[in-house]
Each structure stands twice: as C-alpha cells, then as structure tokens.
Design a protein around this motif. Structure first.
Motif, PDB file in Angstrom:
ATOM      1  N   VAL A 101       0.842  -1.202   0.000  1.00 45.59           N
ATOM      2  CA  VAL A 101       0.000   0.000   0.000  1.00 45.59           C
ATOM      3  C   VAL A 101       0.877   1.252   0.000  1.00 45.59           C
ATOM      4  CG1 VAL A 101      -1.684   1.346   1.317  1.00 45.59           C
ATOM      5  CG2 VAL A 101      -2.017  -1.105   1.029  1.00 45.59           C
ATOM      6  N   GLY A 102       1.939   1.247   0.798  1.00 42.88           N
ATOM      7  CA  GLY A 102       2.864   2.381   0.796  1.00 42.88           C
ATOM      8  C   GLY A 102       3.514   2.592  -0.554  1.00 42.88           C
ATOM      9  N   GLN A 103       3.903   1.497  -1.198  1.00 38.48           N
ATOM     10  CA  GLN A 103       4.517   1.597  -2.522  1.00 38.48           C
ATOM     11  C   GLN A 103       3.531   2.154  -3.548  1.00 38.48           C
ATOM     12  OE1 GLN A 103       5.713  -2.513  -2.906  1.00 38.48           O
ATOM     13  NE2 GLN A 103       7.854  -2.014  -2.528  1.00 38.48           N
ATOM     14  N   LEU A 104       2.303   1.678  -3.485  1.00 41.31           N
ATOM     15  CA  LEU A 104       1.300   2.150  -4.438  1.00 41.31           C
ATOM     16  C   LEU A 104       0.932   3.609  -4.190  1.00 41.31           C
ATOM     17  CD1 LEU A 104      -0.975  -1.006  -4.646  1.00 41.31           C
ATOM     18  CD2 LEU A 104       0.653  -0.179  -6.357  1.00 41.31           C
ATOM     19  N   LEU A 105       0.880   3.990  -2.925  1.00 41.60           N
ATOM     20  CA  LEU A 105       0.566   5.378  -2.592  1.00 41.60           C
ATOM     21  C   LEU A 105       1.640   6.316  -3.128  1.00 41.60           C
ATOM     22  CD1 LEU A 105      -1.192   7.445  -1.105  1.00 41.60           C
ATOM     23  CD2 LEU A 105       0.132   6.941   0.955  1.00 41.60           C
ATOM     24  N   ILE A 106       2.904   6.043  -2.815  1.00 44.79           N
ATOM     25  CA  ILE A 106       3.972   6.925  -3.294  1.00 44.79           C
ATOM     26  C   ILE A 106       4.133   6.813  -4.808  1.00 44.79           C
ATOM     27  CG2 ILE A 106       5.940   5.367  -2.938  1.00 44.79           C
ATOM     28  CD1 ILE A 106       5.835   9.186  -2.346  1.00 44.79           C
ATOM     29  N   GLY A 107       3.926   5.616  -5.341  1.00 41.51           N
ATOM     30  CA  GLY A 107       3.983   5.456  -6.797  1.00 41.51           C
ATOM     31  C   GLY A 107       2.930   6.294  -7.506  1.00 41.51           C
ATOM     32  N   HIS A 112       1.599  10.797 -10.800  1.00 42.14           N
ATOM     33  CA  HIS A 112       0.705  11.933 -11.052  1.00 42.14           C
ATOM     34  C   HIS A 112       1.482  13.208 -11.354  1.00 42.14           C
ATOM     35  CE1 HIS A 112      -2.947  14.312 -10.919  1.00 42.14           C
ATOM     36  NE2 HIS A 112      -2.316  15.172 -10.136  1.00 42.14           N
ATOM     37  N   PHE A 113       2.538  13.450 -10.593  1.00 42.13           N
ATOM     38  CA  PHE A 113       3.305  14.682 -10.762  1.00 42.13           C
ATOM     39  C   PHE A 113       4.531  14.508 -11.657  1.00 42.13           C
ATOM     40  CE2 PHE A 113       1.065  15.376  -6.710  1.00 42.13           C
ATOM     41  CZ  PHE A 113       0.418  16.554  -7.020  1.00 42.13           C
ATOM     42  N   GLY A 114       4.817  13.283 -12.087  1.00 40.04           N
ATOM     43  CA  GLY A 114       5.991  13.043 -12.921  1.00 40.04           C
ATOM     44  C   GLY A 114       7.283  13.337 -12.181  1.00 40.04           C
TER      45      GLY A 114
END
Length: 143
Positions: A101-107, A112-114
């Motif tokens: 979940v942490g990886q997906l959140l930061i990913g 989103h911001f590139g």
C-alpha cells in the motif's frame, strides 16, 4: 517481452516475501540493526562480484550522476531495517500488505506529478478508491 518483465517482477515480489521472513528470523538471533547490516553486506558482496564478472556499464560514471539518484542505497537500507524490525512483530503478510500500500501510494504520487523525471500518469478517482480499499483491507487483516 512485457510478459518476461512481468514475470521477473513477480519473482522479485516472491523474493521480497521470502526476504522478509528470513531477515526477520536473522534479526531475532543477532539484533535488528545487525541483521540489516548482514543482509545488506551479503547483498553488496553478491552485487560486487556480479558487476566484476558480468557488468557492462561504467561504474566510474557515478561522478556524473545527479546526487539525488544516489539515495537508493539509503532507502534500500531503511527498507531492510524496517522489514527486519516489523515482520517478526506483525507477520509476513501484514507487513507486505502494508508495504505494498505504501509503494502504491507513493507510486501514484510520483506518477501523477511526474516526479524524479518520470512520465506523468493521472491520479484518477478510481485509483484513490482502490487505494482506500487496500487500506481497509490492511486494517481488516490486522484486526
């Protein structure tokens, strides 16, 4: 060729799952910091010999790399330390679920911001909903 990379990523995920329990057990025997060091040292030695015998790049080009690109080792060491500390306390599945979940959140934020020079991929409401479902899943799993 994408299937080969996807399978390789799957095997990498399997390795992380095994690494969590192995390093957690090591941490119980030698200590958290010590286990993290031992794990990273063995990995460093393995990579050293791999680069020595099979490397095709130019390791001396490190001086030309943006300094931000050099924090990967620190992040990896932090990850290994956290896994050694947390896995024996909450178990492999709960640890991996939370890490994912942490990886997906930061990913999602990076996409989103590139950030870090990556391509931009919009963060849509369905992605937010999926992350919220995963967080609920982590909560329910740990309850």
């Amino acid at each position: 060729m994408n299937i080969v990379y996807s399978l390789l990523a799957l095997v990498g995920g399997i390795a992380i799952g095994i690494q969590a329990v192995v390093n957690g057990g090591l941490g119980k025997k030698v200590g958290t910091m010590e286990a993290s060091f031992i794990s990273f040292f063995i990995g460093t030695a393995a990579l050293f010999f791999t680069v020595l015998f099979f490397g095709k790049g130019n390791i001396l080009a490190i001086s030309e790399v943006p300094k931000m690109n050099l924090i990967g080792g620190l992040l990896g060491a932090f990850y290994v330390f956290v896994m050694v500390l947390v896995t024996p306390k909450i178990g492999v599945v709960a640890t991996l679920m939370t890490v994912i979940v942490g990886q997906l959140l930061i990913g999602s934020i990076i996409d989103h911001f590139g950030l870090f020079g990556g391509e931009r991929f919009a963060f849509e409401p369905t992605k937010l909903f999926a992350l919220l479902l995963m967080l609920i899943g982590v909560f329910l799993f740990n309850k």
